[in-house]
Design an enzyme around this catalytic site. Structure first.
Site, PDB file in Angstrom:
ATOM      1  N   GLY A   1      45.854  39.523  41.148  1.00  0.00           N
ATOM      2  CA  GLY A   1      44.873  38.470  40.876  1.00  0.00           C
ATOM      3  C   GLY A   1      43.553  38.783  41.563  1.00  0.00           C
TER       4      GLY A   1
ATOM      5  N   GLY B   1      40.226  37.091  40.549  1.00  0.00           N
ATOM      6  CA  GLY B   1      40.149  35.633  40.667  1.00  0.00           C
ATOM      7  C   GLY B   1      39.305  35.159  41.835  1.00  0.00           C
ATOM      8  N   GLN B   2      39.241  33.817  41.995  1.00  0.00           N
ATOM      9  CA  GLN B   2      38.377  33.213  43.013  1.00  0.00           C
ATOM     10  C   GLN B   2      38.771  33.664  44.424  1.00  0.00           C
ATOM     11  OE1 GLN B   2      38.995  29.036  43.868  1.00  0.00           O
ATOM     12  NE2 GLN B   2      36.821  28.650  44.179  1.00  0.00           N
TER      13      GLN B   2
ATOM     14  N   ASP C   1      44.694  43.242  38.459  1.00  0.00           N
ATOM     15  CA  ASP C   1      44.578  42.005  37.682  1.00  0.00           C
ATOM     16  C   ASP C   1      44.813  42.360  36.215  1.00  0.00           C
ATOM     17  OD1 ASP C   1      42.787  39.095  38.563  1.00  0.00           O
ATOM     18  OD2 ASP C   1      43.720  39.406  36.603  1.00  0.00           O
ATOM     19  N   ILE C   2      44.920  41.339  35.379  1.00  0.00           N
ATOM     20  CA  ILE C   2      45.024  41.620  33.938  1.00  0.00           C
ATOM     21  C   ILE C   2      43.636  41.682  33.313  1.00  0.00           C
ATOM     22  CG2 ILE C   2      47.346  40.704  33.551  1.00  0.00           C
ATOM     23  CD1 ILE C   2      46.048  38.061  32.645  1.00  0.00           C
TER      24      ILE C   2
ATOM     25  N   ASP D   1      49.962  43.577  35.119  1.00  0.00           N
ATOM     26  CA  ASP D   1      50.403  42.221  34.764  1.00  0.00           C
ATOM     27  C   ASP D   1      51.622  41.874  35.603  1.00  0.00           C
ATOM     28  OD1 ASP D   1      51.275  40.519  31.624  1.00  0.00           O
ATOM     29  OD2 ASP D   1      51.345  39.893  33.726  1.00  0.00           O
TER      30      ASP D   1
ATOM     31  N   TYR E   1      51.167  22.011  37.588  1.00  0.00           N
ATOM     32  CA  TYR E   1      50.739  22.922  38.663  1.00  0.00           C
ATOM     33  C   TYR E   1      51.412  22.533  39.984  1.00  0.00           C
ATOM     34  CZ  TYR E   1      47.316  25.115  41.886  1.00  0.00           C
ATOM     35  OH  TYR E   1      46.689  25.850  42.875  1.00  0.00           O
TER      36      TYR E   1
ATOM     37  N   LYS F   1      54.140  24.608  42.161  1.00  0.00           N
ATOM     38  CA  LYS F   1      53.860  25.002  43.549  1.00  0.00           C
ATOM     39  C   LYS F   1      54.959  24.465  44.487  1.00  0.00           C
ATOM     40  CE  LYS F   1      50.162  27.496  43.110  1.00  0.00           C
ATOM     41  NZ  LYS F   1      50.234  28.949  43.410  1.00  0.00           N
TER      42      LYS F   1
HETATM   43  C1  AKB Z   1      43.068  23.034  41.631  1.00  0.00           C
HETATM   44  O1  AKB Z   1      42.177  22.181  41.674  1.00  0.00           O
HETATM   45  O2  AKB Z   1      43.908  23.105  40.739  1.00  0.00           O
HETATM   46  C2  AKB Z   1      43.148  24.039  42.757  1.00  0.00           C
HETATM   47  C3  AKB Z   1      43.984  23.531  43.878  1.00  0.00           C
HETATM   48  C4  AKB Z   1      43.585  22.349  44.633  1.00  0.00           C
HETATM   49  O3  AKB Z   1      45.009  24.112  44.179  1.00  0.00           O
HETATM   50  N1  AKB Z   1      41.804  24.340  43.214  1.00  0.00           N
END
Ligand code: AKB
Length: 317
Positions: free
Chosen positions: A8, A11-12, A34-35, A52, A143, A147
């Site tokens: 990654g 990414g950010q 990264d991809i 990947d 998400y 996590k």
């Molecule tokens: C999001 O907003 O999805 C992320 C996080 C808080 O993990 N920046």
């Protein structure tokens, strides 16, 4: 000699972490992957390959070929985007982590793994102020669920297979090097770009929506401090709280107005307001600071100056 794989790297977090790790371990010892194409400074400062993380066979071949000793797995579908494609996001976020954990279990050279969790593991039943390290975690976003499940798997692989996997529950991360990537907290990145480019910003969260945030430099320093800490210092094998600074859209808008007096903000909450409402306002990270020094150096004023100057410089170049 450490050989580090960053997944990654476009990414950010990855695009900045690679540069910091290369300063510590030497450019040719940090493999950025990264991809998609990474920023020029990542590609020009050391090895970059397209990889990947969902391709477990190519992944293990890469790790063995380069004698990788540490893996930073930073690829994920963030909260806003994950709600648009729930099952695909769940599959990517979970299968990619399982590929890494299973690999770390069988490849002896791999000594440490880093994987980012998030404040998204907390839900509307979690205490919102000074959220404790050990507390109720009932996320209701794809998400957040991915996590939370990931944290459980990290602790399982540590306890069952002695995999030294370490993790931080990142707050909203703010940087100017890469554009926002579909997160609920990414208004706090977009607002700076829009302030400079258009002098105005329509915010997708309500003005009083306070969330924990952190400037990227502090997040990178915390990540490296955690990974460099002696194993005996580490007591949490799910994921550590990190608090950063807490602010709402109106607070960052006021800081911008001090520097750009004509800046105008309007508010048009969208689906991400419902996500933000379930997340804490502030985080108790006292255990992290005690065990591995997670101190935050950027307050909102310093963050605002750094973001505005960094974006202006980026566009001038
Ligand atoms: C999001 O907003 O999805 C992320 C996080 C808080 O993990 N920046």
């Amino acid at each position: 000699m450490e050989k580090i794989l960053v997944i990654g790297a476009a990414g950010q977090i990855g695009s900045e972490l690679v540069l910091s790790l290369r300063k510590i371990h030497g450019s040719n010892n940090v493999f950025a992957t990264d991809i998609k194409q990474a920023p020029n400074d990542v590609i020009e400062s050391g090895p970059f390959e397209t990889l990947d993380v969902m391709d477990d066979k190519r992944l293990i071949h890469f790790v063995i070929r380069h004698k990788i000793t540490q893996i930073y797995h930073l690829a994920a579908v963030l909260s806003g985007n994950a709600e648009k494609l729930p099952l695909q996001a769940w599959h990517i976020n979970m299968q990619s982590l399982m590929n890494i954990l299973d690999l770390a279990k069988v490849v002896d050279d791999v000594k440490k793994v880093f994987w980012p969790s998030s404040i998204a593991v907390f839900g509307k039943t979690t205490p919102k102020i000074n959220t404790p390290q050990l507390t109720v975690t009932e996320p209701n976003t794809v998400y957040g669920i991915s996590k939370l499940a990931g944290e459980r798997w990290c602790e399982y692989f540590y306890n069952r297979y002695n995999v030294d996997v370490r993790s931080i529950r990142y707050p909203g991360l703010i940087s100017y090097k890469t554009e926002a990537g579909g997160g609920t907290t990414d208004y706090a990145v977009e607002i700076f770009y829009e302030a400079i480019l258009r002098g105005k910003y329509e915010c997708f969260l309500k003005k009083n929506t306070t969330l924990p945030m952190m400037f990227m430099k502090d997040a990178i320093d915390a990540t490296i401090n955690l990974m460099e800490a002696p194993a005996k210092k580490i007591s949490i094998h799910s994921s550590y709280n990190v608090g950063g600074i807490s602010f709402a859209p109106k607070d960052v808008a006021n800081e911008i107005k001090k520097r750009i007096p004509n800046f105008k903000i309007t508010y048009k909450p969208d689906f991400r307001q419902a996500i933000a409402k379930t997340w804490p306002e502030s985080i108790d990270d006292s255990l992290s600071c005690k065990e591995w020094n997670c101190n935050t150096k950027y307050n909102l004023s310093k963050l605002t100056d750094t973001m505005l100057n960094g974006i202006k410089e980026k566009f001038n170049n």
